[in-house]
Scaffold this motif. Structure first.
Motif: not given
Length: 380
Positions: A303-330
């Motif tokens: 619930n911040s006041d951002a006008d623009l978010v710029l994002c280059n998501p990672p696709f791994h957590q530690q040594n595990t390939i995953t897409d849940h971080i990108a989903w959380q970022m979105f």
């Protein structure tokens, strides 16, 4: 999956962080188990006696399995570069009603008189060299150092790094596809810590400092290079967020294009945030325009006041390939944006981010692409 680790008659409840429903991944691995078993066996055989007055140093603990195991065994200090790993450790300590331990980031000094070091190999050899150099200069000669990783991740070159930067090294047999490294600190190898990498991006008149664990720390990655070309310059922008900022190059350019805007750079890596802060001080006319902070995505900025978010998501957590971080970022970006605020995100073409974005945002369009990457803009 049951989040229970049982060894030597003791059971720990361990969860990854953030906690997800129907989690299919454990919060520990065979290397954690091997380290715990090795220390317990050495204690039983009286090959190791732990002094409650001297620290046990845990390095690169993924989700707190080692922190939880050793929390009752005297002074325990957990050192790592991941805010998520630290938060997971704190949650798991609390869930198991265990004593608090000390936490430090990788740039902090090694605790004096450390008696035992348990090191999970980081993915990045630059960080490994940094940590081995730190240890060599600070450890007493009677300190026991044991490292661990999947056997496939321990190469001859890995052992040579231990030999070069810390001391005589030997390895164990593999157990459950994990292996240990034993190293004896040798003060004759003590050296100054490696300098942070610094290089220029001449087309943007930037000079970037990169600490040891920063993503693409030796050159500008091709995804960031494409995203840089599509940062808007707009006087109506008052708050811009660079989510997953790394060394801050995207946030820096956004700040220079939009001097009227506050820019918040966020990453879960302490070294990334330190690099970003140094780069703002080095490159911006008004360094106070940019704030750099550690967070799990935008967990603390809902619930911040951002006008623009710029994002280059990672696709791994530690040594595990995953897409849940990108989903959380979105999801977090949507929560942090004003109505009609925009998210601009870049990703590999095969990741199909447009499908995820359309589940969250009313308007999604492709604004740029090359053979490897696609840039999308989504409006709240």
């Amino acid at each position: 999956m049951k989040p229970e680790l049982t060894l030597h008659g003791q059971t720990l409840q361990l969860n990854r962080y953030p906690i997800r429903q129907h989690e299919t991944l454990q919060a520990w691995d065979a290397a954690d188990e091997y380290l715990i078993n090795q220390v317990e066996d050495m204690k039983q055989q009286q090959a190791l006696t732990l002094d409650a007055e001297r620290p046990v140093l845990i390095m690169n603990d993924s989700f707190g399995a080692l922190a939880c195991w050793f929390a009752r065994q005297g002074q325990t200090v957990s050192v790592g570069d991941s805010y998520i790993a630290r938060t997971a450790s704190q949650h798991n300590l609390a869930a198991n009603a265990l004593p608090d331990i000390a936490f430090a980031d990788c740039l902090a000094p090694v605790p004096p008189q450390t008696q035992l070091v348990l090191l999970k190999l980081p993915k990045n050899n630059r960080l490994l060299v940094w940590q081995l150099t730190q240890l060599c200069a600070a450890l007493p000669e009677d300190c026991v150092v044991i490292a661990a990783a999947k056997a496939r991740d321990i190469h001859t070159s890995t052992l040579k790094l231990f030999e070069k930067h810390l001391g005589p090294t030997r390895t164990s047999l593999a157990v459950k596809k994990a292996r240990l490294i034993f190293c004896q600190p040798d003060k004759n190898l003590a050296a100054a810590l490696p300098e942070a990498q610094r290089w220029a991006v001449p087309e943007y008149k930037l000079t970037l400092t990169n600490h040891a664990n920063v993503f693409s720390g030796e050159s500008l990655d091709i995804g960031a290079r494409l995203l840089l070309e599509h940062i808007p310059q707009d006087p109506v922008l008052k708050h811009i967020i660079d989510l997953g900022c790394g060394n801050g190059v995207i946030g820096l350019q956004a700040a220079r294009l939009n001097p009227q805007a506050k820019v918040t750079c966020v990453d879960e890596s302490y070294m990334a945030v330190a690099s970003c802060r140094e780069n703002a001080d080095l490159n911006l006319t008004n360094p106070a325009q940019l704030e750099a902070k550690v967070d799990n995505c935008l967990e603390s900025m809902a619930n911040s006041d951002a006008d623009l978010v710029l994002c280059n998501p990672p696709f791994h957590q530690q040594n595990t390939i995953t897409d849940h971080i990108a989903w959380q970022m979105f999801c977090d970006a949507k929560q942090s944006l004003k109505q009609h605020g925009r998210l601009i995100v870049i990703g590999n073409r095969h990741l199909g981010y447009d499908g995820k974005l359309k589940r969250l945002f009313a308007k999604v369009q492709k604004i740029a692409q090359n053979p490897k990457f696609v840039v999308y803009q989504a409006e709240k």
